[in-house]
Write a protein that holds these residues in place. Structure first.
Motif, PDB file in Angstrom:
ATOM      1  N   GLY A 104       0.726  -1.149   0.165  1.00 33.26           N
ATOM      2  CA  GLY A 104      -0.120  -0.013   0.106  1.00 33.26           C
ATOM      3  C   GLY A 104       0.823   1.273  -0.121  1.00 33.26           C
ATOM      4  N   PRO A 105       0.387   2.410  -0.442  1.00 31.68           N
ATOM      5  CA  PRO A 105       1.163   3.793  -0.666  1.00 31.68           C
ATOM      6  C   PRO A 105       1.688   4.285   0.512  1.00 31.68           C
ATOM      7  CG  PRO A 105      -1.296   4.079  -0.821  1.00 31.68           C
ATOM      8  CD  PRO A 105      -1.165   2.595  -0.874  1.00 31.68           C
ATOM      9  N   GLU A 106       0.936   4.090   1.726  1.00 34.34           N
ATOM     10  CA  GLU A 106       1.474   4.583   2.920  1.00 34.34           C
ATOM     11  C   GLU A 106       2.542   4.087   3.884  1.00 34.34           C
ATOM     12  OE1 GLU A 106       0.239   7.863   3.377  1.00 34.34           O
ATOM     13  OE2 GLU A 106      -1.118   7.801   1.655  1.00 34.34           O
ATOM     14  N   ARG A 107       2.702   2.691   3.545  1.00 30.79           N
ATOM     15  CA  ARG A 107       3.711   2.182   4.342  1.00 30.79           C
ATOM     16  C   ARG A 107       5.001   2.546   3.913  1.00 30.79           C
ATOM     17  NH1 ARG A 107       5.578  -3.972   3.423  1.00 30.79           N
ATOM     18  NH2 ARG A 107       7.079  -2.870   2.885  1.00 30.79           N
ATOM     19  N   ALA A 124       5.807   6.849  -2.586  1.00 27.70           N
ATOM     20  CA  ALA A 124       6.951   7.473  -3.493  1.00 27.70           C
ATOM     21  C   ALA A 124       7.704   6.701  -4.152  1.00 27.70           C
ATOM     22  CB  ALA A 124       7.703   8.313  -2.489  1.00 27.70           C
ATOM     23  N   VAL A 125       8.065   5.325  -3.653  1.00 29.72           N
ATOM     24  CA  VAL A 125       8.897   4.364  -4.526  1.00 29.72           C
ATOM     25  C   VAL A 125       8.305   4.054  -5.635  1.00 29.72           C
ATOM     26  CG1 VAL A 125       9.468   2.094  -4.601  1.00 29.72           C
ATOM     27  CG2 VAL A 125      10.169   3.342  -2.390  1.00 29.72           C
ATOM     28  N   ALA A 126       6.899   3.834  -5.727  1.00 26.87           N
ATOM     29  CA  ALA A 126       6.076   3.401  -7.089  1.00 26.87           C
ATOM     30  C   ALA A 126       6.240   4.761  -7.917  1.00 26.87           C
ATOM     31  CB  ALA A 126       4.659   3.275  -6.596  1.00 26.87           C
ATOM     32  N   ARG A 127       5.821   6.101  -7.446  1.00 25.02           N
ATOM     33  CA  ARG A 127       6.376   7.011  -8.217  1.00 25.02           C
ATOM     34  C   ARG A 127       7.673   7.056  -8.719  1.00 25.02           C
ATOM     35  NH1 ARG A 127       5.789  13.400  -6.495  1.00 25.02           N
ATOM     36  NH2 ARG A 127       4.682  14.372  -8.289  1.00 25.02           N
ATOM     37  N   HIS A 128       8.554   7.160  -8.310  1.00 27.57           N
ATOM     38  CA  HIS A 128       9.932   7.051  -8.801  1.00 27.57           C
ATOM     39  C   HIS A 128      10.227   6.016  -9.777  1.00 27.57           C
ATOM     40  CE1 HIS A 128      13.751   8.913  -9.282  1.00 27.57           C
ATOM     41  NE2 HIS A 128      14.451   7.920  -9.201  1.00 27.57           N
ATOM     42  N   GLN A 129       9.608   4.795  -9.472  1.00 27.24           N
ATOM     43  CA  GLN A 129       9.824   3.575 -10.110  1.00 27.24           C
ATOM     44  C   GLN A 129       9.109   3.811 -11.698  1.00 27.24           C
ATOM     45  OE1 GLN A 129      11.770   1.028 -10.063  1.00 27.24           O
ATOM     46  NE2 GLN A 129      12.792   2.228  -8.492  1.00 27.24           N
ATOM     47  N   LEU A 130       8.019   4.486 -11.567  1.00 19.88           N
ATOM     48  CA  LEU A 130       7.314   4.855 -12.765  1.00 19.88           C
ATOM     49  C   LEU A 130       8.382   5.566 -13.803  1.00 19.88           C
ATOM     50  CD1 LEU A 130       5.003   4.954 -14.993  1.00 19.88           C
ATOM     51  CD2 LEU A 130       4.344   7.092 -13.473  1.00 19.88           C
ATOM     52  N   GLN A 131       9.139   6.593 -13.199  1.00 23.54           N
ATOM     53  CA  GLN A 131      10.098   7.370 -14.066  1.00 23.54           C
ATOM     54  C   GLN A 131      11.264   6.615 -14.554  1.00 23.54           C
ATOM     55  OE1 GLN A 131       9.262   9.935 -15.329  1.00 23.54           O
ATOM     56  NE2 GLN A 131       7.388   9.885 -13.981  1.00 23.54           N
ATOM     57  N   GLU A 132      11.540   5.548 -13.639  1.00 26.30           N
ATOM     58  CA  GLU A 132      12.901   4.584 -13.899  1.00 26.30           C
ATOM     59  C   GLU A 132      12.350   3.808 -15.392  1.00 26.30           C
ATOM     60  OE1 GLU A 132      16.209   1.888 -12.878  1.00 26.30           O
ATOM     61  OE2 GLU A 132      15.687   3.945 -12.086  1.00 26.30           O
ATOM     62  N   ILE A 133      11.320   3.130 -15.347  1.00 29.22           N
ATOM     63  CA  ILE A 133      10.928   2.460 -16.352  1.00 29.22           C
ATOM     64  C   ILE A 133      10.670   3.175 -17.622  1.00 29.22           C
ATOM     65  CG2 ILE A 133       8.466   2.007 -15.647  1.00 29.22           C
ATOM     66  CD1 ILE A 133      10.750  -0.537 -17.677  1.00 29.22           C
ATOM     67  N   ALA A 134       9.941   4.470 -17.452  1.00 30.48           N
ATOM     68  CA  ALA A 134       9.625   5.299 -18.567  1.00 30.48           C
ATOM     69  C   ALA A 134      10.735   5.944 -19.217  1.00 30.48           C
ATOM     70  CB  ALA A 134       8.933   6.388 -17.898  1.00 30.48           C
ATOM     71  N   VAL A 135      11.955   6.358 -18.476  1.00 24.83           N
ATOM     72  CA  VAL A 135      13.155   6.862 -18.988  1.00 24.83           C
ATOM     73  C   VAL A 135      13.746   5.632 -19.734  1.00 24.83           C
ATOM     74  CG1 VAL A 135      15.335   8.185 -18.737  1.00 24.83           C
ATOM     75  CG2 VAL A 135      13.128   8.931 -17.446  1.00 24.83           C
ATOM     76  N   HIS A 136      13.940   4.570 -19.092  1.00 22.54           N
ATOM     77  CA  HIS A 136      14.620   3.320 -19.779  1.00 22.54           C
ATOM     78  C   HIS A 136      13.851   2.785 -21.066  1.00 22.54           C
ATOM     79  CE1 HIS A 136      17.850   3.391 -17.510  1.00 22.54           C
ATOM     80  NE2 HIS A 136      17.506   2.878 -16.481  1.00 22.54           N
ATOM     81  N   THR A 137      12.543   2.837 -21.015  1.00 22.58           N
ATOM     82  CA  THR A 137      11.832   2.564 -22.220  1.00 22.58           C
ATOM     83  C   THR A 137      12.161   3.653 -23.333  1.00 22.58           C
ATOM     84  OG1 THR A 137       9.965   1.645 -21.045  1.00 22.58           O
ATOM     85  CG2 THR A 137       9.327   2.412 -23.285  1.00 22.58           C
ATOM     86  N   TYR A 138      12.353   4.889 -23.033  1.00 22.69           N
ATOM     87  CA  TYR A 138      13.018   5.893 -24.116  1.00 22.69           C
ATOM     88  C   TYR A 138      14.348   5.516 -24.471  1.00 22.69           C
ATOM     89  CZ  TYR A 138      14.780  10.041 -26.028  1.00 22.69           C
ATOM     90  OH  TYR A 138      15.354  10.871 -26.860  1.00 22.69           O
TER      91      TYR A 138
END
Length: 254
Positions: A104-107, A124-138
């Motif tokens: 869950g998001p609050e833990r 916050a981890v999920a938020r940053h992991q989205l950017q990790e995979i988005a930039v590496h997809t690019y």
């Protein structure tokens, strides 16, 4: 009024970008194709980095909020054969998504950003992991000669995540105080204030006077500029460009 992406949206977008990453790997003529934006890496290296990283984050999240370090778990070795590699990548992504969903998001969670403005939570981890995979997809798409802009919701959240997670810090700015603004043409703006007290980020309701330098462009271009995938010529820069050079060279620590 600005609202962040909700946790379920973050997980869905991680899944979508991971699917796009695997599609690039599947379409490559050869896994030895070099990745220009990751010097020294091939597509196989990039795929291994993504898979091992998702396994490590899955284990770190599962370990709970009191773990003091990131897990070194990498899963089974990355397969050499392409179809097996694609399945391995999908399994790694699903393991991380399952761990995030269960927590869950609050833990709380271990995270490297100890002094930033981002919380050390699974959200916050999920938020940053989205950017990790988005930039590496690019990166993977660039290696194939067909880079695509980051989807707008991902990119808009990415500009803010980069500022709050990667730029904000309590470490002292070692140069003259400065104000840096970022303006996404989609209608969002942020201000990074640099001083001896550190680097602090605020949202702007509209472009405002007072910046020493600013960067303006589509959110995707701003994210890729922030991560060094695009040069300053890809965005409109107004003001003292030396400040961006100082920012790029600055390593305040996590």
């Amino acid at each position: 009024m600005h609202t962040n992406l909700e946790f379920p949206e973050l997980l869905q977008l991680i899944d979508e970008r991971s699917t796009a990453f695997r599609a690039a790997i599947a379409a490559a003529p050869d896994l030895d194709v070099p990745v220009p934006s990751c010097p020294g890496w091939t597509l196989a290296d990039l795929a291994r980095h993504i898979g091992e990283g998702r396994h490590a984050w899955a284990a770190t999240i599962a370990a709970g909020p009191d773990t003091a370090t990131k897990s070194t778990e990498k899963g089974t070795p990355a397969p050499q054969e392409r179809d097996a590699l694609l399945a391995w990548l999908a399994t790694a992504t699903q393991a991380m998504l399952d761990a995030l969903r269960e927590a869950g998001p609050e833990r709380g969670s271990w995270a490297w950003w100890r002094r930033s403005q981002s919380p050390r939570t699974c959200g916050a981890v999920a938020r940053h992991q989205l950017q990790e995979i988005a930039v590496h997809t690019y990166d993977a798409q660039l290696a194939l000669g067909d880079p695509q802009p980051l989807p707008a919701p991902v990119a808009l959240d990415g500009v803010e995540d980069f500022q709050f997670t990667c730029c904000a810090t309590t470490a002292a700015w070692p140069h003259q105080p400065a104000v840096v603004d970022y303006h996404a043409t989609e209608g969002r703006s942020w201000r990074l204030s640099l001083s001896a007290d550190g680097a602090r980020v605020t949202r702007l309701s509209a472009p405002t006077a007072g910046a020493d330098v600013s960067a303006t462009g589509p959110a995707s271009d701003l994210v890729l500029f922030c991560y060094g995938r695009l040069g300053p010529d890809a965005v409109k820069i107004d003001g003292d460009t030396r400040i961006f050079d100082q920012l790029i060279a600055w390593d305040p620590g996590a």
